[in-house]
Scaffold this motif. Structure first.
Motif, PDB file in Angstrom:
ATOM      1  N   CYS A  77      -8.954  -3.670  14.071  1.00  0.00           N
ATOM      2  CA  CYS A  77      -8.281  -2.444  13.616  1.00  0.00           C
ATOM      3  C   CYS A  77      -8.272  -2.303  12.101  1.00  0.00           C
ATOM      4  CB  CYS A  77      -6.853  -2.398  14.161  1.00  0.00           C
ATOM      5  SG  CYS A  77      -6.754  -2.401  15.958  1.00  0.00           S
ATOM      6  N   ARG A  78      -8.888  -3.254  11.438  1.00  0.00           N
ATOM      7  CA  ARG A  78      -8.947  -3.247   9.968  1.00  0.00           C
ATOM      8  C   ARG A  78      -7.564  -3.038   9.352  1.00  0.00           C
ATOM      9  NH1 ARG A  78     -13.396  -2.255   7.113  1.00  0.00           N
ATOM     10  NH2 ARG A  78     -11.976  -2.987   5.474  1.00  0.00           N
ATOM     11  N   LEU A  79      -6.610  -3.856   9.845  1.00  0.00           N
ATOM     12  CA  LEU A  79      -5.240  -3.744   9.349  1.00  0.00           C
ATOM     13  C   LEU A  79      -5.121  -4.201   7.901  1.00  0.00           C
ATOM     14  CD1 LEU A  79      -3.224  -4.930  12.480  1.00  0.00           C
ATOM     15  CD2 LEU A  79      -3.761  -2.600  11.747  1.00  0.00           C
ATOM     16  N   ASP A  80      -6.153  -4.923   7.432  1.00  0.00           N
ATOM     17  CA  ASP A  80      -6.134  -5.324   6.025  1.00  0.00           C
ATOM     18  C   ASP A  80      -6.143  -4.116   5.103  1.00  0.00           C
ATOM     19  OD1 ASP A  80      -8.816  -4.928   7.033  1.00  0.00           O
ATOM     20  OD2 ASP A  80      -9.546  -5.610   5.086  1.00  0.00           O
ATOM     21  N   ARG A  81      -6.691  -2.973   5.591  1.00  0.00           N
ATOM     22  CA  ARG A  81      -6.734  -1.767   4.759  1.00  0.00           C
ATOM     23  C   ARG A  81      -5.333  -1.220   4.477  1.00  0.00           C
ATOM     24  NH1 ARG A  81     -10.883   1.939   8.039  1.00  0.00           N
ATOM     25  NH2 ARG A  81      -9.472   1.209   9.697  1.00  0.00           N
ATOM     26  N   LEU A  82      -4.368  -1.642   5.299  1.00  0.00           N
ATOM     27  CA  LEU A  82      -2.976  -1.220   5.099  1.00  0.00           C
ATOM     28  C   LEU A  82      -2.209  -2.209   4.222  1.00  0.00           C
ATOM     29  CD1 LEU A  82      -2.161  -0.154   8.774  1.00  0.00           C
ATOM     30  CD2 LEU A  82      -2.956   1.297   6.879  1.00  0.00           C
ATOM     31  N   GLY A  83      -2.884  -3.283   3.844  1.00  0.00           N
ATOM     32  CA  GLY A  83      -2.225  -4.285   3.009  1.00  0.00           C
ATOM     33  C   GLY A  83      -1.303  -5.206   3.770  1.00  0.00           C
ATOM     34  N   ILE A  84      -1.368  -5.184   5.105  1.00  0.00           N
ATOM     35  CA  ILE A  84      -0.476  -6.032   5.911  1.00  0.00           C
ATOM     36  C   ILE A  84      -0.743  -7.501   5.602  1.00  0.00           C
ATOM     37  CG2 ILE A  84       0.092  -6.737   8.265  1.00  0.00           C
ATOM     38  CD1 ILE A  84      -0.490  -3.877   9.144  1.00  0.00           C
ATOM     39  N   GLY A  85       0.299  -8.201   5.230  1.00  0.00           N
ATOM     40  CA  GLY A  85       0.187  -9.612   4.901  1.00  0.00           C
ATOM     41  C   GLY A  85      -0.306  -9.894   3.496  1.00  0.00           C
ATOM     42  N   GLN A  86      -0.626  -8.843   2.722  1.00  0.00           N
ATOM     43  CA  GLN A  86      -1.197  -9.074   1.391  1.00  0.00           C
ATOM     44  C   GLN A  86      -0.470  -8.349   0.262  1.00  0.00           C
ATOM     45  OE1 GLN A  86      -5.493  -8.730   1.157  1.00  0.00           O
ATOM     46  NE2 GLN A  86      -5.723  -9.105   3.345  1.00  0.00           N
ATOM     47  N   LYS A  87       0.511  -7.541   0.598  1.00  0.00           N
ATOM     48  CA  LYS A  87       1.153  -6.746  -0.451  1.00  0.00           C
ATOM     49  C   LYS A  87       1.845  -7.606  -1.499  1.00  0.00           C
ATOM     50  CE  LYS A  87       1.610  -2.505   2.214  1.00  0.00           C
ATOM     51  NZ  LYS A  87       2.500  -1.469   2.800  1.00  0.00           N
ATOM     52  N   GLU A  88       2.401  -8.734  -1.062  1.00  0.00           N
ATOM     53  CA  GLU A  88       3.051  -9.623  -2.030  1.00  0.00           C
ATOM     54  C   GLU A  88       2.060 -10.178  -3.042  1.00  0.00           C
ATOM     55  OE1 GLU A  88       6.100  -9.722  -2.274  1.00  0.00           O
ATOM     56  OE2 GLU A  88       7.156  -9.756  -0.354  1.00  0.00           O
ATOM     57  N   LEU A  89       0.794 -10.263  -2.649  1.00  0.00           N
ATOM     58  CA  LEU A  89      -0.233 -10.834  -3.528  1.00  0.00           C
ATOM     59  C   LEU A  89      -0.711  -9.839  -4.577  1.00  0.00           C
ATOM     60  CD1 LEU A  89      -2.427 -12.716  -0.894  1.00  0.00           C
ATOM     61  CD2 LEU A  89      -0.304 -13.457  -2.002  1.00  0.00           C
ATOM     62  N   ALA A  90      -0.379  -8.568  -4.394  1.00  0.00           N
ATOM     63  CA  ALA A  90      -0.766  -7.545  -5.365  1.00  0.00           C
ATOM     64  C   ALA A  90       0.383  -7.189  -6.303  1.00  0.00           C
ATOM     65  CB  ALA A  90      -1.250  -6.290  -4.640  1.00  0.00           C
ATOM     66  N   TYR A  91       1.521  -7.831  -6.119  1.00  0.00           N
ATOM     67  CA  TYR A  91       2.682  -7.581  -6.977  1.00  0.00           C
ATOM     68  C   TYR A  91       2.354  -7.906  -8.433  1.00  0.00           C
ATOM     69  CZ  TYR A  91       7.220  -8.674  -9.142  1.00  0.00           C
ATOM     70  OH  TYR A  91       8.298  -8.758  -9.985  1.00  0.00           O
ATOM     71  N   ASP A  92       2.782  -7.034  -9.330  1.00  0.00           N
ATOM     72  CA  ASP A  92       2.576  -7.228 -10.768  1.00  0.00           C
ATOM     73  C   ASP A  92       3.932  -7.268 -11.452  1.00  0.00           C
ATOM     74  OD1 ASP A  92       1.850  -7.319 -13.410  1.00  0.00           O
ATOM     75  OD2 ASP A  92       0.431  -5.646 -13.291  1.00  0.00           O
ATOM     76  N   VAL A  93       4.329  -8.453 -11.908  1.00  0.00           N
ATOM     77  CA  VAL A  93       5.658  -8.625 -12.496  1.00  0.00           C
ATOM     78  C   VAL A  93       5.826  -7.787 -13.768  1.00  0.00           C
ATOM     79  CG1 VAL A  93       5.020 -10.624 -13.921  1.00  0.00           C
ATOM     80  CG2 VAL A  93       7.389 -10.380 -13.091  1.00  0.00           C
ATOM     81  N   GLU A  94       4.726  -7.469 -14.433  1.00  0.00           N
ATOM     82  CA  GLU A  94       4.845  -6.695 -15.669  1.00  0.00           C
ATOM     83  C   GLU A  94       5.127  -5.227 -15.414  1.00  0.00           C
ATOM     84  OE1 GLU A  94       3.073  -8.487 -19.395  1.00  0.00           O
ATOM     85  OE2 GLU A  94       1.327  -8.176 -18.098  1.00  0.00           O
ATOM     86  N   GLU A  95       5.090  -4.825 -14.155  1.00  0.00           N
ATOM     87  CA  GLU A  95       5.447  -3.460 -13.819  1.00  0.00           C
ATOM     88  C   GLU A  95       6.944  -3.303 -13.523  1.00  0.00           C
ATOM     89  OE1 GLU A  95       2.953  -2.185 -10.638  1.00  0.00           O
ATOM     90  OE2 GLU A  95       1.129  -2.073 -11.892  1.00  0.00           O
ATOM     91  N   GLU A  96       7.693  -4.399 -13.574  1.00  0.00           N
ATOM     92  CA  GLU A  96       9.137  -4.322 -13.345  1.00  0.00           C
ATOM     93  C   GLU A  96       9.800  -3.471 -14.443  1.00  0.00           C
ATOM     94  OE1 GLU A  96      11.152  -5.189 -11.078  1.00  0.00           O
ATOM     95  OE2 GLU A  96      10.172  -6.735  -9.857  1.00  0.00           O
ATOM     96  N   GLU A  97      10.682  -2.587 -14.023  1.00  0.00           N
ATOM     97  CA  GLU A  97      11.439  -1.779 -14.978  1.00  0.00           C
ATOM     98  C   GLU A  97      12.602  -2.615 -15.516  1.00  0.00           C
ATOM     99  OE1 GLU A  97      10.859   1.232 -16.115  1.00  0.00           O
ATOM    100  OE2 GLU A  97       9.044   1.521 -14.925  1.00  0.00           O
ATOM    101  N   VAL A  98      12.605  -2.817 -16.806  1.00  0.00           N
ATOM    102  CA  VAL A  98      13.645  -3.661 -17.412  1.00  0.00           C
ATOM    103  C   VAL A  98      14.417  -2.911 -18.496  1.00  0.00           C
ATOM    104  CG1 VAL A  98      12.434  -5.804 -16.873  1.00  0.00           C
ATOM    105  CG2 VAL A  98      11.978  -4.640 -19.038  1.00  0.00           C
TER     106      VAL A  98
END
Length: 420
Positions: A399-420
């Motif tokens: 079903c190509r669920l990887d295209r939805l980012g399932i199981g991988q969204k945490e790996l694309a997190y960018d800490v420098e995008e946090e609003e501080v």
């Protein structure tokens, strides 16, 4: 607050050296690093670093040198206990598209060589053989004292000294201690030249679930001449509360019985996969035993001018491969906060904790869940588990669920995008 000019960093591991490099490059803050060990350690197996950590290593200017020493291990290959492949998955297909980075596995000593080389080029002083014995602070700064009667003073102090942090024990949160996870790791590094031809097709992380834990291997060098293999299993704490002597004795027993244990678990494993494992087991002469501890959630991270980072604050089980990446995220967020004018260190640390705790708590719980496959099970339960995992992996790929980012969204997190 007057902009800090100098930091004391306790711990010369990835967290400490990343902090020193980032503070110098981005904040123009000089650091002095103190390490309890008498020299750079040669201990450790291999470390996994997914997309979120690799992107930050790139921003530190270290990624290219790490890539030359590491293996790309984005693929997961799951083998049944009988030996046949029951599922494959790309663990970073979606996150690689979002970040430009996959998943590397590197020997810990090689990773530290890159950090030490960078610290030397940046003229960051690292003092070895320094055991911290005291921390005192006042309105002007913080002073660290060591067991050789030397001391140093700076504007703030970072405890990057691991799960058994002296900074945490002595000053920041003395009542917070690590807890045993219930899982141990027995591992080794092995040259592949004498292994069967199947070694030439090794790709990514190859794993087998057994009735007594998880058995896995992967390359850990760019040319695949070295593999890292491990047996991760549930094990009760030694009698008497798990003191050093108890763990040493238990570890000795586990290591002595390891070959017999593994060959028994793999007695029905056939084909190239079975031959590979039997060769690995027979050719391995040195293994390391490592009981896995973690920090309880909710501990104190800051006191006065002192802050603990990385494993000192939120050590988690290694089953999500996020130890180094979490430390790097800590460093980059702190660096960003220190650049905001008009905030005191107390305010900086408060915002830091507010932003970091949800993320580190979430990753710690993920690592704990991933550790559940290490638990003992029966033969029929193992078969059902293999069927369930095989089915889920098939649906995921079909079903190509990887295209939805399932199981991988945490790996694309960018800490420098946090609003501080």
């Amino acid at each position: 607050m007057t902009k800090p000019q100098k930091a004391i960093i306790i711990g010369a591991g990835p967290a400490g050296l990343a902090a020193a490099l980032r503070l110098q490059q981005y904040n123009h803050i000089s650091s002095v690093v103190y390490e309890i060990r008498p020299k750079p350690t040669t201990l450790g197996g291999a470390i996994g670093i997914p997309s979120n950590g690799l992107r930050l290593l790139h921003r530190l200017g270290l990624y290219d040198n790490i890539r030359l020493r590491a293996a790309e291990t984005s693929n997961l290959v799951l083998h049944a206990i009988k030996g046949d492949v029951i599922g494959k998955a790309d663990l970073t297909s979606w996150s690689r598209d979002k970040t430009g980075f996959g998943y590397l596995r590197i020997q810990r000593t090689s990773l530290m060589d890159v950090f030490y080389d960078a610290a030397r080029l940046a003229d960051i002083p690292i003092h070895f053989g320094k055991r911290l014995v005291g921390i005192v602070e006042n309105s002007d700064g913080v002073t660290a004292t060591f067991d050789d009667n030397t001391s140093d003073t700076a504007d703030f102090l970072l405890g990057c000294d691991g799960i058994h942090s002296a900074v945490r024990k002595l000053y920041v949160d003395p009542n917070m201690t690590p807890e045993y996870s219930g899982v141990v790791n027995i591992f080794s590094l092995l040259e592949t030249i004498m292994l069967p031809q199947a070694r030439l097709s090794l790709d990514g992380l190859n794993a087998t679930l057994t009735t007594d834990g998880l058995l896995a291997l992967c390359p850990c060098t760019a040319t695949n001449e070295m593999i890292y293999w491990f047996f991760s299993r549930q094990l009760s704490m030694p009698p008497g509360g798990g003191g050093r002597d108890g763990w040493e004795e238990k570890g000795k027993q586990e290591v002595e019985n390891l070959k017999v244990t593994l060959l028994e678990l793999l007695k029905d494993t056939s084909g190239e996969w079975g031959d590979m494992w039997k060769a690995i087991i027979n050719q391995t002469n040195v293994v390391k035993f490592y009981p896995i501890f973690r920090m309880v959630l909710g501990g104190q991270w800051a006191r006065g001018r002192c802050l603990i980072l990385g494993d000192a604050a939120h050590a988690m089980q290694p089953h999500a491969s996020q130890g180094v990446s979490m430390a790097l995220e800590d460093v980059f967020l702190l660096s960003k906060l220190l650049e905001i004018p008009g905030r005191s260190l107390e305010e900086v640390y408060a915002v830091y904790e507010q932003k970091r705790r949800p993320r580190t708590d979430r990753m710690s719980k993920m690592a704990e869940r991933n550790g559940n496959v290490r638990k003992k099970t029966g033969p029929w339960q193992l078969w059902l588990q293999e069927c369930a995992i095989s089915g889920m992996m098939s649906v995921y790929n079909l079903c190509r669920l990887d295209r939805l980012g399932i199981g991988q969204k945490e790996l694309a997190y960018d800490v420098e995008e946090e609003e501080v």
